[in-house]
Scaffold this active site. Structure first.
Site, PDB file in Angstrom:
ATOM      1  N   SER A 218       0.857  -1.185   0.000  1.00 24.81           N
ATOM      2  CA  SER A 218       0.000   0.000   0.000  1.00 24.81           C
ATOM      3  C   SER A 218       0.897   1.239   0.000  1.00 24.81           C
ATOM      4  O   SER A 218       2.045   1.167   0.468  1.00 24.81           O
ATOM      5  CB  SER A 218      -0.865   0.008   1.263  1.00 24.81           C
ATOM      6  OG  SER A 218      -1.461   1.279   1.450  1.00 24.81           O
ATOM      7  N   TYR A 231      -1.311  -0.651  10.312  1.00 25.69           N
ATOM      8  CA  TYR A 231      -1.380  -1.000   8.882  1.00 25.69           C
ATOM      9  C   TYR A 231      -0.101  -0.562   8.171  1.00 25.69           C
ATOM     10  O   TYR A 231       0.516  -1.343   7.439  1.00 25.69           O
ATOM     11  CB  TYR A 231      -2.606  -0.313   8.286  1.00 25.69           C
ATOM     12  CG  TYR A 231      -2.878  -0.612   6.829  1.00 25.69           C
ATOM     13  CD1 TYR A 231      -3.443  -1.833   6.448  1.00 25.69           C
ATOM     14  CD2 TYR A 231      -2.615   0.333   5.840  1.00 25.69           C
ATOM     15  CE1 TYR A 231      -3.728  -2.098   5.114  1.00 25.69           C
ATOM     16  CE2 TYR A 231      -2.903   0.067   4.508  1.00 25.69           C
ATOM     17  CZ  TYR A 231      -3.458  -1.146   4.148  1.00 25.69           C
ATOM     18  OH  TYR A 231      -3.731  -1.408   2.829  1.00 25.69           O
TER      19      TYR A 231
HETATM   20  N1  LIG Z   1      -8.677  -0.924  -1.258  1.00 24.38           N
HETATM   21  C1  LIG Z   1      -7.671  -0.103  -1.081  1.00 24.38           C
HETATM   22  O1  LIG Z   1      -7.845   1.137  -1.081  1.00 24.38           O
HETATM   23  C2  LIG Z   1      -6.272  -0.615  -0.893  1.00 24.38           C
HETATM   24  C3  LIG Z   1      -5.207   0.281  -1.031  1.00 24.38           C
HETATM   25  C4  LIG Z   1      -3.918  -0.170  -0.866  1.00 24.38           C
HETATM   26  C5  LIG Z   1      -3.702  -1.497  -0.581  1.00 24.38           C
HETATM   27  N2  LIG Z   1      -4.733  -2.356  -0.443  1.00 24.38           N
HETATM   28  C6  LIG Z   1      -4.426  -3.751  -0.121  1.00 24.38           C
HETATM   29  O2  LIG Z   1      -5.003  -4.592  -1.080  1.00 24.38           O
HETATM   30  C7  LIG Z   1      -5.306  -5.852  -0.494  1.00 24.38           C
HETATM   31  C8  LIG Z   1      -6.744  -6.228  -0.823  1.00 24.38           C
HETATM   32  O3  LIG Z   1      -7.584  -5.247  -0.256  1.00 24.38           O
HETATM   33  P1  LIG Z   1      -9.104  -5.012  -0.702  1.00 24.38           P
HETATM   34  O4  LIG Z   1      -9.260  -3.581  -0.924  1.00 24.38           O
HETATM   35  O5  LIG Z   1      -9.496  -5.969  -1.756  1.00 24.38           O
HETATM   36  O6  LIG Z   1      -9.811  -5.374   0.689  1.00 24.38           O
HETATM   37  P2  LIG Z   1     -11.176  -6.114   0.982  1.00 24.38           P
HETATM   38  O7  LIG Z   1     -12.191  -5.790  -0.016  1.00 24.38           O
HETATM   39  O8  LIG Z   1     -11.478  -5.805   2.411  1.00 24.38           O
HETATM   40  O9  LIG Z   1     -10.778  -7.658   0.850  1.00 24.38           O
HETATM   41  C9  LIG Z   1      -9.840  -8.218   1.735  1.00 24.38           C
HETATM   42  C10 LIG Z   1      -9.648  -9.680   1.421  1.00 24.38           C
HETATM   43  O10 LIG Z   1      -8.750 -10.211   2.400  1.00 24.38           O
HETATM   44  C11 LIG Z   1      -9.346 -11.344   3.006  1.00 24.38           C
HETATM   45  N3  LIG Z   1      -9.028 -11.447   4.430  1.00 24.38           N
HETATM   46  C12 LIG Z   1      -9.127 -10.494   5.384  1.00 24.38           C
HETATM   47  N4  LIG Z   1      -8.818 -10.988   6.579  1.00 24.38           N
HETATM   48  C13 LIG Z   1      -8.516 -12.291   6.398  1.00 24.38           C
HETATM   49  C14 LIG Z   1      -8.135 -13.347   7.254  1.00 24.38           C
HETATM   50  N5  LIG Z   1      -8.011 -13.190   8.583  1.00 24.38           N
HETATM   51  N6  LIG Z   1      -7.898 -14.567   6.724  1.00 24.38           N
HETATM   52  C15 LIG Z   1      -8.033 -14.758   5.392  1.00 24.38           C
HETATM   53  N7  LIG Z   1      -8.393 -13.811   4.522  1.00 24.38           N
HETATM   54  C16 LIG Z   1      -8.638 -12.589   5.030  1.00 24.38           C
HETATM   55  C17 LIG Z   1     -10.843 -11.156   2.843  1.00 24.38           C
HETATM   56  O11 LIG Z   1     -11.462 -12.425   2.762  1.00 24.38           O
HETATM   57  P3  LIG Z   1     -12.520 -13.005   3.831  1.00 24.38           P
HETATM   58  O12 LIG Z   1     -13.337 -11.858   4.323  1.00 24.38           O
HETATM   59  O13 LIG Z   1     -13.250 -14.009   3.024  1.00 24.38           O
HETATM   60  O14 LIG Z   1     -11.691 -13.632   4.892  1.00 24.38           O
HETATM   61  C18 LIG Z   1     -10.930 -10.458   1.483  1.00 24.38           C
HETATM   62  O15 LIG Z   1     -10.976 -11.403   0.451  1.00 24.38           O
HETATM   63  C19 LIG Z   1      -5.013  -5.720   0.981  1.00 24.38           C
HETATM   64  O16 LIG Z   1      -3.762  -6.258   1.290  1.00 24.38           O
HETATM   65  C20 LIG Z   1      -5.003  -4.226   1.203  1.00 24.38           C
HETATM   66  O17 LIG Z   1      -4.202  -3.850   2.301  1.00 24.38           O
HETATM   67  C21 LIG Z   1      -6.009  -1.949  -0.591  1.00 24.38           C
END
Ligand SMILES: NC(=O)c1ccc[n+]([C@@H]2O[C@H](COP(=O)([O-])OP(=O)(O)OC[C@H]3O[C@@H](n4cnc5c(N)ncnc54)[C@H](OP(=O)(O)O)[C@@H]3O)[C@@H](O)[C@H]2O)c1
Length: 326
Positions: A218, A231
């Protein structure tokens, strides 16, 4: 047309193999057989025009990539045909998008998360794209479940070619209010799980002399943002873990890189930046004046998973519309 030399090229790599395919398409040339199953031993057998003699073979080894025909060679270099990928956090958001894009490029998948319904949805999409998809329910807060996931992928595939550490969580709270529980949960999912998965999966990558590790980091890992202490620490740690992976495993033809996006309006993005009072000022800081799209993250992951990026190793690539340069 006489048969030209059959040459075994050591260290052929993607550039030379792709170039050889370009040569073979030229008039008077034909690719007789091709076996690039092992990166370091591509068997190239080209039928040459006698007037060109076997110059083609020499040319294959010495020619610059600029002589590639982008119209015909790019798809091969960007293809993931029959590659075996593990994507964590694929039940929704960026992980679901990444799984679909990798499958569309030809990869077979193991996907994981905790939500069976979300995983089934992603699985359906991948299968509709003609690729196999096996799902593993695993809570990455628990190290035993992380290792069970890795073993499940090894059982399914034998070896994993592409590991995408995408699952992540965020708790928004300032430093003084950050609880020990949230701190530890964040480090466990965002940092410890990628470490454990890689540690378990890399020996098979080393054996096959080929592997791609893509860690979804991120901009918060390179830029301090209020309310993101645990984070940011986890993503900053993930960036350094990525670089150490590159330093230790680059020699085995394993490329580890991190992707550092700014805001993408997934469930997590909505949770943090969804309110206009927070989102709009953030958007105004980004030179592109917009947030990213899930597919923009997935496309970068696709590039980093493909042979087109074989010389990119240990980088933290900021996907942020320019946010971190202003
Ligand atoms: N969206 C943004 O603005 C953004 C920006 C920078 C970086 N990121 C990074 O991108 C990645 C994906 O984020 P996203 O935006 O797609 O988030 P999201 O929509 O909240 O999805 C998160 C995913 O991680 C899984 N997860 C969370 N906790 C878990 C656990 N304890 N065990 C197994 N799986 C788990 C969730 O699956 P379940 O709920 O099925 O467990 C879900 O599939 C993350 O690493 C995040 O830090 C996101």
């Amino acid at each position: 047309m006489p048969r030209g030399p059959s040459v075994k090229i050591q260290e052929a790599g993607a550039t030379n193999t792709a170039y050889a395919k370009g040569i073979a398409r030229q008039p008077g040339h034909r690719l007789a057989s091709w076996d690039n199953g092992l990166y370091r031993q591509a068997l190239i057998s080209v039928v040459t025009n006698p007037r060109l003699h076997c110059h083609s073979t020499t040319a294959i080894l010495n020619s610059p990539i600029s002589r590639l025909n982008p119209m015909t060679d790019s798809p091969a270099r960007f293809s993931l045909h029959n590659k075996r990928a593990l994507v964590t956090g694929a039940s929704r958001g960026l992980g679901a998008e990444i799984a679909s894009v990798l499958a569309a490029a030809g990869a077979d998948l193991v996907i994981s998360g905790r939500d069976p319904v979300g995983l089934q949805h992603t699985q359906q999409t991948v299968r509709q794209l003609g690729r196999s998809c096996h799902d593993v329910l695993a809570d990455l807060r628990n190290p035993e479940e992380v290792l069970r996931l890795a073993d499940g992928a090894l059982e399914q595939f034998g070896a994993v070619d592409i590991l995408v550490n995408n699952a992540g969580i965020v708790h928004i709270e300032d430093l003084l209010s950050t609880t020990l529980e949230h701190w530890e949960e964040t480090q466990a999912v965002n940092l410890r799980a990628p470490f454990l998965l890689a540690q378990r999966l890399v020996p098979a990558m080393i054996q096959q002399r080929q592997g791609k590790i893509i860690n979804i980091s991120s901009v918060a890992g390179v830029l301090a943002i209020e309310g993101h202490a645990a984070y940011s620490a986890s993503k900053g740690g993930l960036n350094m873990l990525t670089q150490t992976m590159a330093a230790e495993w680059g020699r085995y033809n394993i490329q580890a890189n991190a992707v550092a996006p700014t805001v993408i309006l997934t469930e997590m993005g909505q949770q943090v930046w969804g309110e206009a009072s927070k989102g709009e000022p953030m958007k105004a800081r980004i030179p592109a004046r917009r947030f990213g799209e899930p597919v923009e993250v997935a496309d970068l992951v696709l590039f980093l998973a493909s042979n087109a990026s074989d010389f990119i190793c240990g980088q933290v690539i900021r996907l942020d519309g320019g946010l971190t340069v202003v």
